[in-house]
Design a protein around this motif. Structure first.
Motif, PDB file in Angstrom:
ATOM      1  N   ILE A   1      40.755  49.291  36.590  1.00 25.78           N
ATOM      2  CA  ILE A   1      41.343  48.787  35.348  1.00 25.78           C
ATOM      3  C   ILE A   1      42.631  48.081  35.751  1.00 25.78           C
ATOM      4  CG2 ILE A   1      42.238  49.399  33.080  1.00 25.78           C
ATOM      5  CD1 ILE A   1      40.433  51.906  33.254  1.00 25.78           C
ATOM      6  N   ALA A   2      42.594  46.752  35.733  1.00 26.79           N
ATOM      7  CA  ALA A   2      43.626  45.942  36.376  1.00 26.79           C
ATOM      8  C   ALA A   2      44.527  45.272  35.342  1.00 26.79           C
ATOM      9  CB  ALA A   2      42.975  44.883  37.272  1.00 26.79           C
ATOM     10  N   ALA A   3      45.806  45.148  35.707  1.00 23.71           N
ATOM     11  CA  ALA A   3      46.781  44.453  34.866  1.00 23.71           C
ATOM     12  C   ALA A   3      47.497  43.423  35.738  1.00 23.71           C
ATOM     13  CB  ALA A   3      47.772  45.430  34.251  1.00 23.71           C
ATOM     14  N   TYR A   4      47.192  42.162  35.528  1.00 25.40           N
ATOM     15  CA  TYR A   4      47.717  41.092  36.366  1.00 25.40           C
ATOM     16  C   TYR A   4      49.132  40.710  35.952  1.00 25.40           C
ATOM     17  CZ  TYR A   4      48.384  36.303  38.022  1.00 25.40           C
ATOM     18  OH  TYR A   4      48.891  35.162  38.585  1.00 25.40           O
ATOM     19  N   THR A   5      49.980  40.468  36.950  1.00 24.61           N
ATOM     20  CA  THR A   5      51.304  39.888  36.730  1.00 24.61           C
ATOM     21  C   THR A   5      51.473  38.720  37.705  1.00 24.61           C
ATOM     22  OG1 THR A   5      52.343  41.418  38.298  1.00 24.61           O
ATOM     23  CG2 THR A   5      52.335  42.060  35.972  1.00 24.61           C
ATOM     24  N   PRO A   6      52.089  37.615  37.275  1.00 24.47           N
ATOM     25  CA  PRO A   6      52.240  36.459  38.178  1.00 24.47           C
ATOM     26  C   PRO A   6      53.060  36.792  39.423  1.00 24.47           C
ATOM     27  CG  PRO A   6      52.694  35.845  35.906  1.00 24.47           C
ATOM     28  CD  PRO A   6      52.598  37.329  35.930  1.00 24.47           C
ATOM     29  N   LYS A   7      54.071  37.639  39.260  1.00 24.56           N
ATOM     30  CA  LYS A   7      54.919  38.028  40.386  1.00 24.56           C
ATOM     31  C   LYS A   7      54.640  39.486  40.746  1.00 24.56           C
ATOM     32  CE  LYS A   7      58.680  34.858  39.190  1.00 24.56           C
ATOM     33  NZ  LYS A   7      60.126  34.737  38.864  1.00 24.56           N
ATOM     34  N   PRO A   8      54.830  39.863  42.005  1.00 26.59           N
ATOM     35  CA  PRO A   8      54.597  41.256  42.410  1.00 26.59           C
ATOM     36  C   PRO A   8      55.477  42.230  41.630  1.00 26.59           C
ATOM     37  CG  PRO A   8      54.836  39.832  44.328  1.00 26.59           C
ATOM     38  CD  PRO A   8      55.223  39.001  43.140  1.00 26.59           C
ATOM     39  N   ILE A   9      54.945  43.410  41.381  1.00 27.28           N
ATOM     40  CA  ILE A   9      55.714  44.484  40.761  1.00 27.28           C
ATOM     41  C   ILE A   9      56.455  45.224  41.863  1.00 27.28           C
ATOM     42  CG2 ILE A   9      55.586  46.664  39.503  1.00 27.28           C
ATOM     43  CD1 ILE A   9      53.152  45.584  38.038  1.00 27.28           C
ATOM     44  N   GLU A  10      57.770  45.236  41.778  1.00 26.00           N
ATOM     45  CA  GLU A  10      58.592  45.875  42.807  1.00 26.00           C
ATOM     46  C   GLU A  10      58.930  47.298  42.366  1.00 26.00           C
ATOM     47  OE1 GLU A  10      58.965  44.468  45.573  1.00 26.00           O
ATOM     48  OE2 GLU A  10      58.415  42.402  45.088  1.00 26.00           O
ATOM     49  N   SER A  11      57.996  48.193  42.548  1.00 25.96           N
ATOM     50  CA  SER A  11      58.212  49.593  42.175  1.00 25.96           C
ATOM     51  C   SER A  11      57.323  50.472  43.028  1.00 25.96           C
ATOM     52  CB  SER A  11      57.898  49.824  40.698  1.00 25.96           C
ATOM     53  OG  SER A  11      57.907  51.201  40.387  1.00 25.96           O
ATOM     54  N   LYS A  12      57.881  51.549  43.536  1.00 26.53           N
ATOM     55  CA  LYS A  12      57.081  52.478  44.328  1.00 26.53           C
ATOM     56  C   LYS A  12      56.093  53.249  43.464  1.00 26.53           C
ATOM     57  CE  LYS A  12      60.448  56.284  44.062  1.00 26.53           C
ATOM     58  NZ  LYS A  12      61.274  57.220  44.844  1.00 26.53           N
ATOM     59  N   ASP A  13      56.308  53.227  42.140  1.00 28.79           N
ATOM     60  CA  ASP A  13      55.419  53.929  41.220  1.00 28.79           C
ATOM     61  C   ASP A  13      54.361  53.003  40.613  1.00 28.79           C
ATOM     62  OD1 ASP A  13      56.838  56.335  41.556  1.00 28.79           O
ATOM     63  OD2 ASP A  13      58.333  55.695  40.089  1.00 28.79           O
ATOM     64  N   ARG A  14      54.198  51.821  41.175  1.00 31.36           N
ATOM     65  CA  ARG A  14      53.202  50.874  40.664  1.00 31.36           C
ATOM     66  C   ARG A  14      51.819  51.492  40.690  1.00 31.36           C
ATOM     67  NH1 ARG A  14      49.613  47.263  42.858  1.00 31.36           N
ATOM     68  NH2 ARG A  14      50.256  47.823  44.977  1.00 31.36           N
ATOM     69  N   MET A  15      51.106  51.367  39.579  1.00 35.34           N
ATOM     70  CA  MET A  15      49.747  51.894  39.500  1.00 35.34           C
ATOM     71  C   MET A  15      48.794  51.008  40.296  1.00 35.34           C
ATOM     72  SD  MET A  15      49.569  52.947  35.472  1.00 35.34           S
ATOM     73  CE  MET A  15      47.829  53.402  35.617  1.00 35.34           C
ATOM     74  N   PRO A  16      47.715  51.580  40.851  1.00 39.49           N
ATOM     75  CA  PRO A  16      46.745  50.756  41.574  1.00 39.49           C
ATOM     76  C   PRO A  16      46.188  49.636  40.704  1.00 39.49           C
ATOM     77  CG  PRO A  16      46.335  53.085  41.972  1.00 39.49           C
ATOM     78  CD  PRO A  16      47.372  53.013  40.889  1.00 39.49           C
ATOM     79  N   PHE A  17      46.128  48.447  41.267  1.00 44.19           N
ATOM     80  CA  PHE A  17      45.589  47.256  40.624  1.00 44.19           C
ATOM     81  C   PHE A  17      46.434  46.793  39.434  1.00 44.19           C
ATOM     82  CE2 PHE A  17      42.098  49.050  43.015  1.00 44.19           C
ATOM     83  CZ  PHE A  17      41.616  47.942  43.681  1.00 44.19           C
ATOM     84  N   TYR A  18      47.693  47.192  39.413  1.00 41.77           N
ATOM     85  CA  TYR A  18      48.672  46.612  38.509  1.00 41.77           C
ATOM     86  C   TYR A  18      49.605  45.751  39.367  1.00 41.77           C
ATOM     87  CZ  TYR A  18      47.642  49.365  34.297  1.00 41.77           C
ATOM     88  OH  TYR A  18      47.051  49.893  33.179  1.00 41.77           O
ATOM     89  N   GLY A  19      49.704  44.466  39.057  1.00 39.34           N
ATOM     90  CA  GLY A  19      50.582  43.595  39.832  1.00 39.34           C
ATOM     91  C   GLY A  19      49.965  42.246  40.090  1.00 39.34           C
ATOM     92  N   SER A  20      50.427  41.599  41.136  1.00 37.38           N
ATOM     93  CA  SER A  20      49.971  40.259  41.485  1.00 37.38           C
ATOM     94  C   SER A  20      48.599  40.294  42.142  1.00 37.38           C
ATOM     95  CB  SER A  20      50.972  39.609  42.437  1.00 37.38           C
ATOM     96  OG  SER A  20      50.977  40.295  43.681  1.00 37.38           O
ATOM     97  N   ALA A  21      48.013  39.111  42.309  1.00 31.77           N
ATOM     98  CA  ALA A  21      46.718  39.018  42.984  1.00 31.77           C
ATOM     99  C   ALA A  21      46.814  39.558  44.404  1.00 31.77           C
ATOM    100  CB  ALA A  21      46.235  37.572  42.987  1.00 31.77           C
ATOM    101  N   ALA A  22      47.920  39.269  45.082  1.00 30.00           N
ATOM    102  CA  ALA A  22      48.100  39.774  46.445  1.00 30.00           C
ATOM    103  C   ALA A  22      48.185  41.294  46.464  1.00 30.00           C
ATOM    104  CB  ALA A  22      49.361  39.172  47.061  1.00 30.00           C
ATOM    105  N   GLN A  23      48.851  41.880  45.484  1.00 27.09           N
ATOM    106  CA  GLN A  23      48.930  43.340  45.416  1.00 27.09           C
ATOM    107  C   GLN A  23      47.563  43.953  45.117  1.00 27.09           C
ATOM    108  OE1 GLN A  23      52.248  43.544  42.556  1.00 27.09           O
ATOM    109  NE2 GLN A  23      53.432  44.653  44.128  1.00 27.09           N
TER     110      GLN A  23
END
Length: 310
Positions: free
Chosen positions: A241-263
């Motif tokens: 279950i993915a949540a795309y963001t144009p820029k990377p999420i800079e957080s150690k608590d980032r959920m899997p597949f939440y963030g940029s395409a590279a993340q």
């Protein structure tokens, strides 16, 4: 070898099912996605009598206020495409009369020329179960067991017959038959569901909560398969279950597949390394504002994963 990549079809309120399902399905096929998937939510209780996934006090996602019917959505996708597999992740057994669902799945497989995967589960919502009036919530596991029996009968040779708690089928010709044997996929959270998976399913559908969690659950299932004498391998379709963001999420608590395409590519690689999977289902539909944005994000994420060797 690269794994299969699947995409969740647009079912939520920001999409127009009359045009967007076919448009996204065709674009996904052109991009290179090898699977198109749907999920099932039938209602949004107000006020909520039960937390999301049964967790007390956990609110249901607002996006679930409107969710298109999964079989209608898949039928539209089937008519618009030629190659991708078409899967349900998942249909809730206790929301469906087993005979009618078995026939609908067979017809959808015929219409798609043998591309259907039937992902089936027990569900977690007491409200959805009560509204469907098929089986009591406490018997949702038994409802899935009977659905599996009915599917085996209806999809098999005539005459079809079945005697169960939810339905009785007199010896009959029941057609059409599936174009090919329809694979059965299931999640497996409880001990009982793990046994059912090992004994009766063709594929396992875990949710991407993290590489360690995937490895731990896979080890339990593998051990159980040995214990119960299963020799056939289980195909693994990991749902993200993915949540795309144009820029990377800079957080150690980032959920899997939440963030940029590279993340997302990094997350995919970590899950594949933790345990081999056959298909990664990316459900990207929550954050886009419309179908074109979903298509654009799906293309960017697909390219990022393939570039990373996924």
């Amino acid at each position: 070898m690269a794994i299969k990549l699947g995409l969740g079809l647009p079912q939520l309120s920001q999409y127009d099912i009359s045009r967007d399902v076919a448009a996204v399905a065709r674009s996904a096929e052109e991009i290179g996605y090898e699977g198109l998937w749907v999920f099932e939510v039938t209602m949004y209780p107000t006020p909520m009598t039960q937390g999301y996934h049964g967790v007390p006090g956990q609110p249901w996602p607002e996006c679930f206020r409107s969710c298109a019917d999964p079989l209608v959505t898949l039928a539209l996708a089937a008519a618009a495409t030629e190659r991708p597999r078409l899967g349900t992740s998942v249909l809730v057994a206790a929301l469906h009369a087993p005979f009618q669902l078995a026939r609908s799945l067979a017809a959808l497989d015929v219409a798609s020329r043998g591309r259907l995967i039937a992902g089936l589960g027990t569900g977690w919502s007491t409200d959805q179960c009560a509204a469907a009036s098929i089986a009591p919530f406490e018997k949702r596991g038994a409802a899935l067991d009977e659905l599996l029996d009915v599917c085996a009968a209806v999809w098999g040779p005539d005459p079809v017959s079945h005697q169960g708690e939810l339905c009785t089928i007199a010896p009959s010709a029941v057609n059409p038959k599936p174009a090919h044997p329809i694979p059965i996929f299931m999640p497996a959270l409880s001990a009982r569901s793990k046994r059912r998976l090992v004994d009766r399913a063709d594929g396992w559908m875990p949710v991407a909560h993290g590489p360690r969690e995937l490895a731990d659950e896979a080890k339990k299932i593998e051990d159980l398969a040995v214990e119960r004498g299963r020799e056939r391998p289980l195909e693994v379709c990991l749902r993200a279950i993915a949540a795309y963001t144009p820029k990377p999420i800079e957080s150690k608590d980032r959920m899997p597949f939440y963030g940029s395409a590279a993340q997302m590519a990094e997350d995919a690689a970590a899950h594949v390394e933790a345990h081999g999977i056959d298909e990664l289902l990316l459900d990207l539909q929550i954050t886009p504002r419309d179908a074109q944005e979903l298509i654009d994000i799906a293309a960017e994420v697909h390219e990022a994963l393939r570039t990373a060797g996924i």
